[in-house]
Write a protein that holds these residues in place. Structure first.
Motif, PDB file in Angstrom:
ATOM      1  N   LYS A  70       0.830  -1.198   0.000  1.00  0.00           N
ATOM      2  CA  LYS A  70       0.000   0.000   0.000  1.00  0.00           C
ATOM      3  C   LYS A  70       0.867   1.251   0.000  1.00  0.00           C
ATOM      4  N   PRO A  71       0.937   1.962  -1.111  1.00  0.00           N
ATOM      5  CA  PRO A  71       1.715   3.206  -1.129  1.00  0.00           C
ATOM      6  C   PRO A  71       1.044   4.282  -0.285  1.00  0.00           C
ATOM      7  N   ILE A  72       1.845   5.104   0.384  1.00  0.00           N
ATOM      8  CA  ILE A  72       1.275   6.149   1.234  1.00  0.00           C
ATOM      9  C   ILE A  72       1.132   7.473   0.475  1.00  0.00           C
ATOM     10  N   ASN A  73       1.868   7.609  -0.649  1.00  0.00           N
ATOM     11  CA  ASN A  73       1.792   8.813  -1.491  1.00  0.00           C
ATOM     12  C   ASN A  73       2.095  10.097  -0.718  1.00  0.00           C
ATOM     13  N   LYS A  74       2.976   9.996   0.233  1.00  0.00           N
ATOM     14  CA  LYS A  74       3.457  11.129   1.016  1.00  0.00           C
ATOM     15  C   LYS A  74       4.970  10.946   1.204  1.00  0.00           C
ATOM     16  N   PRO A  75       5.696  12.001   1.546  1.00  0.00           N
ATOM     17  CA  PRO A  75       7.134  11.846   1.796  1.00  0.00           C
ATOM     18  C   PRO A  75       7.412  10.790   2.865  1.00  0.00           C
ATOM     19  N   LEU A  76       8.385   9.931   2.575  1.00  0.00           N
ATOM     20  CA  LEU A  76       8.737   8.829   3.483  1.00  0.00           C
ATOM     21  C   LEU A  76      10.234   8.832   3.749  1.00  0.00           C
ATOM     22  N   PHE A  77      10.593   8.733   5.012  1.00  0.00           N
ATOM     23  CA  PHE A  77      11.984   8.656   5.443  1.00  0.00           C
ATOM     24  C   PHE A  77      12.171   7.335   6.162  1.00  0.00           C
ATOM     25  N   VAL A  78      13.144   6.525   5.714  1.00  0.00           N
ATOM     26  CA  VAL A  78      13.425   5.240   6.348  1.00  0.00           C
ATOM     27  C   VAL A  78      14.910   5.160   6.675  1.00  0.00           C
ATOM     28  N   LEU A  79      15.226   5.094   7.967  1.00  0.00           N
ATOM     29  CA  LEU A  79      16.610   4.944   8.403  1.00  0.00           C
ATOM     30  C   LEU A  79      16.747   3.616   9.127  1.00  0.00           C
ATOM     31  N   ARG A  80      17.459   2.700   8.504  1.00  0.00           N
ATOM     32  CA  ARG A  80      17.647   1.370   9.088  1.00  0.00           C
ATOM     33  C   ARG A  80      18.960   1.325   9.876  1.00  0.00           C
ATOM     34  N   THR A  81      19.260   0.162  10.472  1.00  0.00           N
ATOM     35  CA  THR A  81      20.544  -0.034  11.136  1.00  0.00           C
ATOM     36  C   THR A  81      21.144  -1.358  10.687  1.00  0.00           C
ATOM     37  N   ASP A  82      22.461  -1.452  10.802  1.00  0.00           N
ATOM     38  CA  ASP A  82      23.124  -2.714  10.478  1.00  0.00           C
ATOM     39  C   ASP A  82      22.626  -3.843  11.375  1.00  0.00           C
ATOM     40  N   GLU A  83      22.321  -3.503  12.629  1.00  0.00           N
ATOM     41  CA  GLU A  83      21.866  -4.523  13.579  1.00  0.00           C
ATOM     42  C   GLU A  83      20.576  -5.188  13.107  1.00  0.00           C
ATOM     43  N   PHE A  84      19.598  -4.389  12.684  1.00  0.00           N
ATOM     44  CA  PHE A  84      18.320  -4.958  12.258  1.00  0.00           C
ATOM     45  C   PHE A  84      18.368  -5.517  10.837  1.00  0.00           C
ATOM     46  N   GLU A  85      19.393  -5.167  10.081  1.00  0.00           N
ATOM     47  CA  GLU A  85      19.553  -5.761   8.761  1.00  0.00           C
ATOM     48  C   GLU A  85      19.766  -7.269   8.860  1.00  0.00           C
ATOM     49  N   ARG A  86      20.253  -7.727  10.008  1.00  0.00           N
ATOM     50  CA  ARG A  86      20.497  -9.163  10.199  1.00  0.00           C
ATOM     51  C   ARG A  86      19.212  -9.936  10.472  1.00  0.00           C
ATOM     52  N   LYS A  87      18.118  -9.234  10.735  1.00  0.00           N
ATOM     53  CA  LYS A  87      16.824  -9.887  10.921  1.00  0.00           C
ATOM     54  C   LYS A  87      16.193 -10.040   9.530  1.00  0.00           C
ATOM     55  N   VAL A  88      16.387 -11.213   8.944  1.00  0.00           N
ATOM     56  CA  VAL A  88      16.111 -11.417   7.521  1.00  0.00           C
ATOM     57  C   VAL A  88      14.668 -11.108   7.146  1.00  0.00           C
ATOM     58  N   ASN A  89      13.708 -11.631   7.897  1.00  0.00           N
ATOM     59  CA  ASN A  89      12.306 -11.434   7.534  1.00  0.00           C
ATOM     60  C   ASN A  89      11.915  -9.971   7.657  1.00  0.00           C
ATOM     61  N   ASN A  90      12.386  -9.319   8.716  1.00  0.00           N
ATOM     62  CA  ASN A  90      12.082  -7.896   8.886  1.00  0.00           C
ATOM     63  C   ASN A  90      12.731  -7.076   7.779  1.00  0.00           C
ATOM     64  N   ARG A  91      13.963  -7.418   7.422  1.00  0.00           N
ATOM     65  CA  ARG A  91      14.667  -6.701   6.350  1.00  0.00           C
ATOM     66  C   ARG A  91      13.895  -6.799   5.044  1.00  0.00           C
ATOM     67  N   ARG A  92      13.380  -7.981   4.742  1.00  0.00           N
ATOM     68  CA  ARG A  92      12.600  -8.176   3.516  1.00  0.00           C
ATOM     69  C   ARG A  92      11.357  -7.287   3.519  1.00  0.00           C
ATOM     70  N   ARG A  93      10.669  -7.233   4.643  1.00  0.00           N
ATOM     71  CA  ARG A  93       9.441  -6.454   4.735  1.00  0.00           C
ATOM     72  C   ARG A  93       9.720  -4.952   4.598  1.00  0.00           C
ATOM     73  N   VAL A  94      10.743  -4.481   5.295  1.00  0.00           N
ATOM     74  CA  VAL A  94      11.077  -3.053   5.224  1.00  0.00           C
ATOM     75  C   VAL A  94      11.475  -2.681   3.809  1.00  0.00           C
ATOM     76  N   LYS A  95      12.252  -3.549   3.151  1.00  0.00           N
ATOM     77  CA  LYS A  95      12.681  -3.283   1.779  1.00  0.00           C
ATOM     78  C   LYS A  95      11.483  -3.215   0.831  1.00  0.00           C
ATOM     79  N   MET A  96      10.539  -4.132   0.976  1.00  0.00           N
ATOM     80  CA  MET A  96       9.354  -4.132   0.106  1.00  0.00           C
ATOM     81  C   MET A  96       8.532  -2.863   0.311  1.00  0.00           C
ATOM     82  N   HIS A  97       8.365  -2.472   1.574  1.00  0.00           N
ATOM     83  CA  HIS A  97       7.587  -1.261   1.876  1.00  0.00           C
ATOM     84  C   HIS A  97       8.268  -0.027   1.300  1.00  0.00           C
ATOM     85  N   THR A  98       9.590   0.028   1.429  1.00  0.00           N
ATOM     86  CA  THR A  98      10.347   1.174   0.927  1.00  0.00           C
ATOM     87  C   THR A  98      10.288   1.241  -0.591  1.00  0.00           C
ATOM     88  N   GLU A  99      10.505   0.116  -1.257  1.00  0.00           N
ATOM     89  CA  GLU A  99      10.499   0.090  -2.723  1.00  0.00           C
ATOM     90  C   GLU A  99       9.118   0.445  -3.277  1.00  0.00           C
TER      91      GLU A  99
END
Length: 339
Positions: free
Chosen positions: A206-235
């Motif tokens: 679901k696109p929000i059609n508003k400005p979006l800022f996403v700042l991740r961390t290396d620590e949470f990048e290791r959480k594979v399922n969460n990383r996939r979800r955040v990447k899909m939402h961002t893209e």
């Protein structure tokens, strides 16, 4: 005025719960909660420089109104633990409503039947969180209520510049609200190391059609399922051209909280911070980057700059951010995603 830094009455319990919980999740031996609580007792003696019940200065905007940020915290945190970052935003003229969520953190992970069982519990908490933040939005969007809160008719909020922001579980909360209450949230969405594992998969499409800022961390990048979800939402949201996404090198999940200042040595000891020397530069960089996003969105007109040349939202954010870093002589460790 320095007043006592006084987290919510049960904040030590929340921290103790989360430390035990994540020890269980990581398969490590957890200490008794009483020891965790004792080790965090020093928080009662911390002092934070704030002006209690300060008079609100006149808004330095053309219409005399203040832009607004509503901020729900992450799991186990509280309304006070992001004071460094929220004070930075407030110093630039934002009125910020920090929302507290008193919820069960240690849900007896070892006794749960499965990961899905755990996510079912968190999803139920997410629903409660969304209702709480929605009620806060009802208050924020009621001018008469705002006059009662500030005891002044001179404090006016700019409902055309209302942002949602959050950290970790707070991001899951705000991201879903953004899709359900898009008309009231007019400014944009600022996500600090999002945790989306308990969110419904539909959020990712679901696109929000508003400005979006996403700042991740290396620590949470290791959480594979969460990383996939955040990447899909961002893209999904990058298609509008109003998305900024990236991360700082060697960044940790707690970097946007006050714990980085109050207990740096303890965080280094537990492997949650690289070194004590990183504290000042980490605080400066996070404040500079997040404010650069917020201020750019307030002024942004697509394809326009002061020189008349075209410039994307991302370019304008980075220009402001790097200018601010140079003022403080801080090394830039930001890696920006190519979207």
């Amino acid at each position: 005025t320095d007043i006592q830094y006084s987290p919510c009455p049960n904040s030590n319990q929340r921290f103790a719960d989360v430390m035990k919980f994540f020890a269980d999740v990581d398969g490590k031996k957890a200490l008794p909660k009483s020891l965790y609580k004792l080790s965090l007792d020093f928080l009662r003696h911390q002092y934070l420089g704030v002006n209690k019940n300060a008079n609100i200065i006149k808004a330095e905007t053309a219409d005399g109104k203040f832009p607004v940020i509503v901020f729900p915290h992450g799991l186990s945190a509280n309304i006070h633990i992001y004071s460094i970052l929220l004070k930075e935003w407030a110093s630039h003229g934002f009125v910020i409503f920090s929302v507290d969520h008193d919820e069960e953190v240690d849900v007896g992970f070892k006794r749960l039947e499965s990961h899905e069982h755990h996510m079912k519990i968190r999803n139920a908490q997410l629903e409660v969180r969304k209702k709480t933040v929605s009620k806060i939005l009802d208050i924020v969007c009621d001018p008469s209520y705002i006059q009662q809160i500030f005891k002044s008719q001179d404090v006016a909020l700019n409902y055309d510049k209302l942002f949602l922001a959050g950290h970790s579980f707070g991001c899951g909360t705000t991201a879903e609200l953004m899709t359900q209450d898009n008309k009231r949230i007019t400014g944009g969405l600022l996500l600090l190391d999002p945790w989306f594992e308990s969110n419904d998969e539909n959020l990712l499409y679901k696109p929000i059609n508003k400005p979006l800022f996403v700042l991740r961390t290396d620590e949470f990048e290791r959480k594979v399922n969460n990383r996939r979800r955040v990447k899909m939402h961002t893209e999904m949201n990058s298609k509008t051209g109003l998305c900024f996404s990236g991360h700082f090198m060697n960044s940790m999940h707690n970097a946007t909280t006050d714990t980085i200042l109050f207990m740096p040595r303890e965080l280094v000891l537990f492997g949650l911070l690289g070194s004590v020397e990183e504290v000042e530069s980490t605080i400066t960089a996070h404040g500079a980057l997040t404010y650069s996003f917020l201020s750019t969105v307030l002024e942004y007109k697509e394809g326009q700059t002061g020189t008349g040349k075209t410039s994307s939202l991302k370019t304008q954010i980075l220009d402001k951010y790097r200018e601010r870093l140079s003022e403080f002589n801080v090394k830039d460790t930001l890696l920006v995603d190519e979207l």
